[in-house]
Design an enzyme around this catalytic site. Structure first.
Site, PDB file in Angstrom:
ATOM      1  N   ASP A  57      -5.096  -5.370 -12.847  1.00  0.00           N
ATOM      2  CA  ASP A  57      -3.534  -4.957 -12.629  1.00  0.00           C
ATOM      3  C   ASP A  57      -2.900  -6.166 -11.923  1.00  0.00           C
ATOM      4  O   ASP A  57      -3.407  -6.571 -10.739  1.00  0.00           O
ATOM      5  CB  ASP A  57      -3.318  -3.695 -11.714  1.00  0.00           C
ATOM      6  CG  ASP A  57      -1.938  -3.292 -11.384  1.00  0.00           C
ATOM      7  OD1 ASP A  57      -1.274  -2.548 -12.100  1.00  0.00           O
ATOM      8  OD2 ASP A  57      -1.530  -3.800 -10.182  1.00  0.00           O
ATOM      9  N   TYR A  62       3.580 -10.673  -7.852  1.00  0.00           N
ATOM     10  CA  TYR A  62       2.126 -10.987  -7.143  1.00  0.00           C
ATOM     11  C   TYR A  62       1.959 -12.542  -7.185  1.00  0.00           C
ATOM     12  O   TYR A  62       1.188 -13.068  -6.703  1.00  0.00           O
ATOM     13  CB  TYR A  62       1.001 -10.625  -7.616  1.00  0.00           C
ATOM     14  CG  TYR A  62       0.963  -9.060  -7.701  1.00  0.00           C
ATOM     15  CD1 TYR A  62       2.154  -8.047  -7.000  1.00  0.00           C
ATOM     16  CD2 TYR A  62      -0.100  -8.114  -8.186  1.00  0.00           C
ATOM     17  CE1 TYR A  62       1.974  -6.736  -6.868  1.00  0.00           C
ATOM     18  CE2 TYR A  62      -0.133  -6.663  -8.241  1.00  0.00           C
ATOM     19  CZ  TYR A  62       0.902  -6.057  -7.280  1.00  0.00           C
ATOM     20  OH  TYR A  62       1.063  -4.931  -7.313  1.00  0.00           O
ATOM     21  N   HIS A 120       8.279  -2.216 -11.920  1.00  0.00           N
ATOM     22  CA  HIS A 120       7.802  -2.257 -10.627  1.00  0.00           C
ATOM     23  C   HIS A 120       8.350  -1.237  -9.621  1.00  0.00           C
ATOM     24  O   HIS A 120       7.778  -0.539  -8.809  1.00  0.00           O
ATOM     25  CB  HIS A 120       7.775  -3.766 -10.182  1.00  0.00           C
ATOM     26  CG  HIS A 120       6.658  -3.900  -9.135  1.00  0.00           C
ATOM     27  ND1 HIS A 120       6.155  -5.350  -9.162  1.00  0.00           N
ATOM     28  CD2 HIS A 120       6.029  -3.309  -8.242  1.00  0.00           C
ATOM     29  CE1 HIS A 120       5.076  -5.194  -8.060  1.00  0.00           C
ATOM     30  NE2 HIS A 120       4.978  -4.072  -7.633  1.00  0.00           N
TER      31      HIS A 120
HETATM   32  N1  LIG Z   1       3.210  -0.903  -7.888  1.00  0.00           N
HETATM   33  C1  LIG Z   1       3.396  -1.132  -6.790  1.00  0.00           C
HETATM   34  O1  LIG Z   1       4.617  -1.256  -5.843  1.00  0.00           O
HETATM   35  C2  LIG Z   1       2.010  -1.457  -5.890  1.00  0.00           C
HETATM   36  C3  LIG Z   1       2.110  -1.339  -4.530  1.00  0.00           C
HETATM   37  C4  LIG Z   1       0.916  -1.609  -3.839  1.00  0.00           C
HETATM   38  C5  LIG Z   1      -0.374  -1.829  -4.409  1.00  0.00           C
HETATM   39  N2  LIG Z   1      -0.209  -1.930  -5.813  1.00  0.00           N
HETATM   40  C6  LIG Z   1      -1.692  -2.021  -6.752  1.00  0.00           C
HETATM   41  O2  LIG Z   1      -2.569  -1.394  -6.096  1.00  0.00           O
HETATM   42  C7  LIG Z   1      -3.672  -2.342  -5.791  1.00  0.00           C
HETATM   43  C8  LIG Z   1      -4.339  -1.885  -4.475  1.00  0.00           C
HETATM   44  O3  LIG Z   1      -3.540  -1.616  -3.452  1.00  0.00           O
HETATM   45  P1  LIG Z   1      -3.554  -2.337  -2.075  1.00  0.00           P
HETATM   46  O4  LIG Z   1      -3.966  -3.820  -2.144  1.00  0.00           O
HETATM   47  O5  LIG Z   1      -2.376  -1.940  -1.164  1.00  0.00           O
HETATM   48  O6  LIG Z   1      -4.666  -1.606  -1.150  1.00  0.00           O
HETATM   49  P2  LIG Z   1      -6.201  -0.745  -1.400  1.00  0.00           P
HETATM   50  O7  LIG Z   1      -6.739  -1.078  -2.657  1.00  0.00           O
HETATM   51  O8  LIG Z   1      -5.554   0.692  -1.000  1.00  0.00           O
HETATM   52  O9  LIG Z   1      -6.908  -1.352  -0.015  1.00  0.00           O
HETATM   53  C9  LIG Z   1      -7.185  -2.685   0.022  1.00  0.00           C
HETATM   54  C10 LIG Z   1      -7.686  -2.853   1.249  1.00  0.00           C
HETATM   55  O10 LIG Z   1      -8.876  -2.175   1.457  1.00  0.00           O
HETATM   56  C11 LIG Z   1     -10.083  -3.193   1.570  1.00  0.00           C
HETATM   57  N3  LIG Z   1     -11.295  -2.561   0.762  1.00  0.00           N
HETATM   58  C12 LIG Z   1     -11.432  -2.575  -0.256  1.00  0.00           C
HETATM   59  N4  LIG Z   1     -12.366  -1.776  -0.899  1.00  0.00           N
HETATM   60  C13 LIG Z   1     -13.016  -1.482   0.292  1.00  0.00           C
HETATM   61  C14 LIG Z   1     -14.181  -0.828   0.786  1.00  0.00           C
HETATM   62  N5  LIG Z   1     -15.086  -0.350  -0.163  1.00  0.00           N
HETATM   63  N6  LIG Z   1     -14.510  -0.648   2.080  1.00  0.00           N
HETATM   64  C15 LIG Z   1     -13.927  -1.218   3.098  1.00  0.00           C
HETATM   65  N7  LIG Z   1     -12.634  -1.689   2.665  1.00  0.00           N
HETATM   66  C16 LIG Z   1     -12.402  -1.958   1.563  1.00  0.00           C
HETATM   67  C17 LIG Z   1      -9.487  -4.442   1.065  1.00  0.00           C
HETATM   68  O11 LIG Z   1     -10.410  -5.346   1.981  1.00  0.00           O
HETATM   69  P3  LIG Z   1     -11.149  -6.725   1.080  1.00  0.00           P
HETATM   70  O12 LIG Z   1     -10.433  -7.400   0.233  1.00  0.00           O
HETATM   71  O13 LIG Z   1     -11.410  -7.345   2.300  1.00  0.00           O
HETATM   72  O14 LIG Z   1     -12.218  -5.907   0.558  1.00  0.00           O
HETATM   73  C18 LIG Z   1      -8.023  -4.225   1.233  1.00  0.00           C
HETATM   74  O15 LIG Z   1      -8.035  -4.586   2.600  1.00  0.00           O
HETATM   75  C19 LIG Z   1      -3.046  -3.588  -5.585  1.00  0.00           C
HETATM   76  O16 LIG Z   1      -3.784  -4.765  -5.585  1.00  0.00           O
HETATM   77  C20 LIG Z   1      -1.873  -3.568  -6.783  1.00  0.00           C
HETATM   78  O17 LIG Z   1      -2.608  -3.861  -8.028  1.00  0.00           O
HETATM   79  C21 LIG Z   1       0.903  -1.720  -6.693  1.00  0.00           C
END
Ligand SMILES: NC(=O)c1ccc[n+]([C@@H]2O[C@H](COP(=O)([O-])OP(=O)(O)OC[C@H]3O[C@@H](n4cnc5c(N)ncnc54)[C@H](OP(=O)(O)O)[C@@H]3O)[C@@H](O)[C@H]2O)c1
Length: 294
Positions: A57, A62, A120
């Site tokens: 994704d 980004y 988005h």
């Molecule tokens: N459409 C939108 O508006 C929108 C908005 C936000 C996000 N997104 C999408 O959703 C994805 C994920 O969202 P997000 O990046 O906000 O957050 P998330 O996936 O909810 O959390 C990511 C955080 O959790 C940590 N993490 C991941 N796996 C872990 C585990 N097993 N144990 C402990 N910590 C862990 C990561 O650290 P490390 O990297 O150090 O592991 C990072 O700090 C984005 O990358 C994007 O593709 C879309």
């Protein structure tokens, strides 16, 4: 195939969710927000593939589409073995602009098609008095891309119920996916119900609450009882609610952990305990309130 991944683990068979047009969407994909370094992306893509991930994704906003294309090339994974999901940014709203934006993204990603293309953010009422019309026009452009075969599925992100209801009045095709923030403490029950009643596949952004919810006491307690990690509990909870997830990690070892959620099921009582968790972090952005971008 060049495989820079050093993390070892057993590949998981990630289950698919069937979109209403028949496209099989992996229920777990790798989120790539905030990952822009080509070497890291190459390592993560290779590891993710080895761990069983088949969906990546990204988004124009980004700033990593070119790096992702390089990562894909360096790993040598054939294009037809992976699904690519991308998003049009808020500066490209409208019938023509969305089509131009998609073509630019295709060029950057060096691919002929996207598996999923999403708006988005909806145009929100605070910034756009004509928000409904603007969303309808952008959607018309998305439908044109779909009809042309440049994208296999189209959808939206961060649309609330009233945005979807309004879109439904003019859309020829309903969004196949709505990607929105969803994690314990942010259950989004009404929106979830609306999406599921309208055959719109919910997909969780920030399924780990941006990492902020993983130390929550009750969640950690359930994880310890289950001999799973808090992240696995969050992802399994979403799975059992019919929600696809996009956990992001820049840590190759965690890729395996985050995919490994298909060998257990939470009981109804455990699901209820998680349902009742208070809000304990996440991005918490509301499409009607956001005024810093739009
Ligand atoms: N459409 C939108 O508006 C929108 C908005 C936000 C996000 N997104 C999408 O959703 C994805 C994920 O969202 P997000 O990046 O906000 O957050 P998330 O996936 O909810 O959390 C990511 C955080 O959790 C940590 N993490 C991941 N796996 C872990 C585990 N097993 N144990 C402990 N910590 C862990 C990561 O650290 P490390 O990297 O150090 O592991 C990072 O700090 C984005 O990358 C994007 O593709 C879309």
């Amino acid at each position: 195939m060049n495989r820079p991944c050093k993390a070892q683990g057993e590949a998981v068979r990630i289950e698919d969710m069937l979109l209403s047009n028949g496209v099989a969407l992996p229920s777990i994909g790798l989120g790539t927000w905030q990952i822009t370094k080509p070497e890291l992306l190459a390592e993560l893509v290779a590891c993710a593939y080895d761990a069983g991930y088949r969906l990546l994704d990204t988004a124009a906003a980004y700033g990593n589409e070119i790096a992702l294309a390089k990562a894909l090339r360096s790993t040598g994974i054939p294009r037809d073995k992976l699904l690519l999901s991308d998003k049009v940014w808020n500066t490209s709203r409208g019938y023509q602009a969305v089509q131009e934006a998609c073509r630019k993204s295709l060029k950057k990603l060096k691919t002929d098609f996207l598996d999923l293309y999403l708006i988005h953010w909806p145009a929100g009422s605070k910034l756009h008095p004509d928000w409904a019309e603007l969303n309808a026009e952008t959607w018309r452009g998305m439908e044109a891309l779909y009809q042309e075969g440049l994208v296999r599925a189209i959808g939206v992100c961060n649309f609330k119920q009233h945005h979807l209801q309004e879109l439904k009045k003019t859309a020829a095709i309903l969004p196949l996916v709505n990607q929105f923030e969803f994690h314990p403490g942010m259950n989004q029950e009404e929106l979830l119900r609306y999406c599921q009643q309208n055959q719109i596949q919910p997909q969780a952004s920030s399924p780990l609450g941006n990492g902020q919810i993983l130390a929550q006491e009750e969640l950690c307690k359930i994880a310890a009882e289950r001999k799973k990690t808090p992240a696995q509990i969050c992802l399994r909870w979403a799975r059992q609610k019919g929600v696809a997830v996009l956990p992001k990690t820049a840590n190759p070892r965690r890729l395996y952990e985050n995919a490994d959620v298909f060998d257990f099921a939470l009981s109804a009582a455990e699901m209820q305990r998680i349902d009742q968790l208070p809000y304990c972090g996440g991005l918490g952005l509301d499409a009607d309130e956001v005024t810093t971008f739009g």
